[in-house]
Design an enzyme around this catalytic site. Structure first.
Site, PDB file in Angstrom:
ATOM      1  N   MET A 156       0.790  -1.243   0.000  1.00  0.00           N
ATOM      2  CA  MET A 156       0.000   0.000   0.000  1.00  0.00           C
ATOM      3  C   MET A 156       0.815   1.282   0.000  1.00  0.00           C
ATOM      4  O   MET A 156       0.254   2.374   0.156  1.00  0.00           O
ATOM      5  CB  MET A 156      -0.988   0.008   1.186  1.00  0.00           C
ATOM      6  CG  MET A 156      -2.022  -1.096   1.114  1.00  0.00           C
ATOM      7  SD  MET A 156      -2.895  -1.416   2.669  1.00  0.00           S
ATOM      8  CE  MET A 156      -1.627  -2.318   3.599  1.00  0.00           C
ATOM      9  N   VAL A 157       2.142   1.217  -0.170  1.00  0.00           N
ATOM     10  CA  VAL A 157       2.961   2.429  -0.223  1.00  0.00           C
ATOM     11  C   VAL A 157       2.768   3.084  -1.591  1.00  0.00           C
ATOM     12  O   VAL A 157       2.906   2.444  -2.632  1.00  0.00           O
ATOM     13  CB  VAL A 157       4.442   2.102   0.010  1.00  0.00           C
ATOM     14  CG1 VAL A 157       5.297   3.361  -0.140  1.00  0.00           C
ATOM     15  CG2 VAL A 157       4.630   1.495   1.401  1.00  0.00           C
ATOM     16  N   TRP A 540       9.045  -7.581  -4.684  1.00  0.00           N
ATOM     17  CA  TRP A 540       7.791  -7.889  -5.390  1.00  0.00           C
ATOM     18  C   TRP A 540       7.453  -6.837  -6.446  1.00  0.00           C
ATOM     19  O   TRP A 540       6.283  -6.627  -6.771  1.00  0.00           O
ATOM     20  CB  TRP A 540       6.635  -8.023  -4.390  1.00  0.00           C
ATOM     21  CG  TRP A 540       6.962  -8.934  -3.248  1.00  0.00           C
ATOM     22  CD1 TRP A 540       6.972 -10.296  -3.252  1.00  0.00           C
ATOM     23  CD2 TRP A 540       7.362  -8.544  -1.914  1.00  0.00           C
ATOM     24  NE1 TRP A 540       7.340 -10.792  -2.018  1.00  0.00           N
ATOM     25  CE2 TRP A 540       7.592  -9.735  -1.175  1.00  0.00           C
ATOM     26  CE3 TRP A 540       7.544  -7.314  -1.285  1.00  0.00           C
ATOM     27  CZ2 TRP A 540       7.988  -9.717   0.159  1.00  0.00           C
ATOM     28  CZ3 TRP A 540       7.946  -7.309   0.040  1.00  0.00           C
ATOM     29  CH2 TRP A 540       8.159  -8.497   0.749  1.00  0.00           C
ATOM     30  N   HIS A 541       8.474  -6.222  -7.011  1.00  0.00           N
ATOM     31  CA  HIS A 541       8.274  -5.161  -8.001  1.00  0.00           C
ATOM     32  C   HIS A 541       8.767  -5.646  -9.373  1.00  0.00           C
ATOM     33  O   HIS A 541       9.710  -5.113  -9.937  1.00  0.00           O
ATOM     34  CB  HIS A 541       9.024  -3.887  -7.585  1.00  0.00           C
ATOM     35  CG  HIS A 541       8.561  -3.315  -6.285  1.00  0.00           C
ATOM     36  ND1 HIS A 541       9.319  -2.425  -5.556  1.00  0.00           N
ATOM     37  CD2 HIS A 541       7.417  -3.517  -5.579  1.00  0.00           C
ATOM     38  CE1 HIS A 541       8.656  -2.100  -4.450  1.00  0.00           C
ATOM     39  NE2 HIS A 541       7.499  -2.763  -4.441  1.00  0.00           N
TER      40      HIS A 541
END
Length: 598
Positions: A156-157, A540-541
């Protein structure tokens, strides 16, 4: 503040944590999470969020639509809403997953969501070099398999990135379309800034105030201490790192949380489209092939939840938004990809393009710092908020550089915290040995959990087909540290970050680096180089596997195939400086703009 999944889990993980340290606290944590996940799986059968979304559409073989969107994740949700907002368009959204589970809406619950039915949970190929202190020596590539995709499962960032990122895209593409000044309006289009402090500041002009996704900071009393500690080292304290000139500084990051709910793309884009009769949403339906005739995309082949194979047709465009792992899989299954690899798999080549190459991820790891002693009573967690206080640092090693070399996300866990173990064991999936050491350090002491990652790694991995069977997950080679520059840079940035241990504030709290036991010696360069490799993980990017300039043009159209567009993280030519969900949402908005312009 402990992250509690239920009062039973909290009792099992927090009050008894000290008793289990000499045994295996990580095993206890994972067992408790498995129990809760089993209960959540039962609750998921009730489809408690289905009322928010368009109903599951019954497909018929041979049906025509104007647009077919493959993948209802972050960008796909944006496209479905924007294209169906024009009532003249008949839009089909094909999603392999189903409705988001109830727990996805609660900001507190994200550490429970990996390895669930709505997580693809693809695994990397073990390179026998990196990730060797993760469970099973592989990277568990968490990705959302549901409406909203990874916007429902991530942390959520919300960060736009640095202007340098997008200006670099424009230089790579020789197209000013993607310069920061030209993507900023699309960021503003998606944003609904609700933070009172920022709305009254100079940063308000860089954010939208009436967009789809509500964003605000979450500030805790302890944050000031940590920001001032980094200020001792010369870092600026800023209210927001969004800027036309530089994103450097230490701050409270913006979070995609509003109205006490996670602001996922499904909630913010698909829910408002619930009443649109021209939007058809087909759930639990997997696209297995793009139908291409004379190098024109004319539709898709899908397999429904009942196992029926159908062919569906697009009058205008097929848009693939399946993410940086499954978009290349679908393209290659359809004959678009590296010629040698496709021929090896017996697939006829339609377009020889470097699909699946250029796989990128923010090279990351975790550092734990044991802080002050504490035996105070910890209040029950609020399920509608991010579970622990968080600050963020964007820093460059060169004082004249305006864009960051690394990001630090700092999470402060209270003593004997269940949340710390969940982050370590279920989110990052470190080994039992590592997480047990973090747990031991947390008994009677607060712990600062630093998520440290490189913004622009040079290493590249790749995605390859494991099989021509679409149900078999592709092979993912992360490529972490294949370019030695990244290992050296990670070492340098960790040494730069670790200076915080010598600040007067950290010394006053008897701050100590938690020893994982993986690297011998003093905290010198060799120690940190060892640590960089030993603790390597994922942020996770995932991005870059159908990159602009290589696979698609700057309008996101696939080279050599007409009426086929890609809109997701796979089109990024390089990463952006920070968590990528906001940038992926922007790409969805941008793609919708391109289509409407056409």
């Amino acid at each position: 503040m402990n992250l509690a999944l239920s009062s039973g889990l909290e009792n099992g993980l927090s009050t008894s944590l000290a008793e289990h340290i000499m045994a295996d606290a990580t095993a206890d944590t994972l067992a408790a999470i498995n129990t809760v996940q089993a209960a959540l799986n039962v609750i998921a059968t009730l489809q408690l969020t289905a009322f928010r979304y368009p109903p599951d559409y019954a497909l018929k073989n041979g049906t025509n639509y104007d647009y077919i969107i493959v993948g209802g994740g972050t960008a796909g949700s944006v496209l479905a809403y924007r294209l169906s907002s024009d009532c003249k368009n008949k839009v089909l959204l094909v999603e392999a997953g189903s409705y988001p589970p109830f727990e996805s809406e609660l900001p507190l619950m994200f550490t429970t969501m990996s390895k669930m039915p709505y997580d693809y949970d693809t695994s990397s190929v073990n390179d026998n070099y990196t990730a060797q202190n993760l469970q099973d020596h592989i990277v568990s590539l968490t990705q959302g398999k549901m409406l909203g995709g990874s916007s429902n499962i991530g942390h959520m960032v919300h960060v736009q990135g640095d202007p340098h990122d997008y200006n670099n895209w424009a230089n790579i593409l020789r197209d000013d379309t993607w310069a920061y000044k030209n993507v900023l309006p699309y960021f503003k289009k998606l944003e609904n800034l609700t933070d009172p402090g920022l709305l009254a500041s100079k940063y308000a002009d860089l954010h939208g105030i009436d967009g789809m996704i509500k964003i605000a900071r979450q500030i805790a009393d302890v944050d000031c201490f940590y920001k001032k500690a980094f200020q001792e080292l010369g870092h600026k304290i800023v209210a927001d790192t969004t800027s036309f000139t530089s994103s450097l500084g230490v701050t409270n990051p913006l979070l995609e949380i509003g109205d006490n709910l996670r602001q996922s793309s499904s909630l913010c884009y698909l829910a408002p489209a619930k009443s649109l009769s021209n939007l058809c949403v087909a759930l639990s339906t997997t696209a297995t092939k793009i139908l291409i005739k004379n190098k024109i995309a004319v539709g898709v082949q899908v397999v429904t939840s009942s196992g029926e194979t159908l062919e569906l047709y697009a009058n205008k465009e097929v848009i693939v938004s399946a993410g940086a792992i499954h978009t290349p899989q679908l393209l290659m299954l359809s004959g678009i990809g590296p010629k040698s690899h496709l021929e090896e798999k017996g697939i006829s080549v339609i377009a020889d393009l470097p699909v699946g190459e250029n796989f990128m991820d923010h090279t990351g790891l975790a550092v734990a710092i044991q802080m002050e002693s504490d035996t105070s009573t910890v209040p029950a967690p609020n399920p509608f908020k991010f579970p622990v206080p968080m600050t963020a640092l964007y820093a460059a090693l060169n004082s004249s550089q305006t864009y960051p070399d690394y990001q630090g996300i700092f999470l402060l866990f209270p003593h004997d915290s269940a949340a710390l173990m969940q982050f370590c064991a279920n989110s990052f999936k470190y080994s039992h040995d590592v997480c047990n050491k973090f747990a031991a350090a947390n008994v009677g002491r607060t712990v600062l959990f630093a998520v440290h990652n490189l913004m622009m790694p040079k290493s590249r991995g790749k995605v390859l087909l494991a099989s021509t069977d679409p149900s078999i997950e592709p092979l993912v080679y992360t490529g972490t540290y294949t370019n030695e520059y990244d290992l050296d840079l990670m070492t340098d940035t960790l040494m730069d970050f670790a200076r915080v241990l010598k600040t007067k504030r950290f010394k006053a709290r008897n701050a100590t680096l938690v020893d994982t036991g993986l690297c011998p010696g003093l905290h010198d360069r060799e120690f940190w180089k060892c640590y960089s490799l030993a603790m390597s993980a994922t942020l996770w990017h995932y991005a870059g596997t159908a990159a602009m300039g290589k696979v698609v043009d700057s309008d996101l159209l696939v080279k050599g195939v007409r009426k086929l567009r890609i809109a997701d993280a796979s089109v990024m030519p390089t990463l952006v400086s920070g968590n990528i969900n906001a940038a992926v949402t922007m790409i969805g908005e941008r793609a919708a703009g391109f289509i409407n312009d056409d």
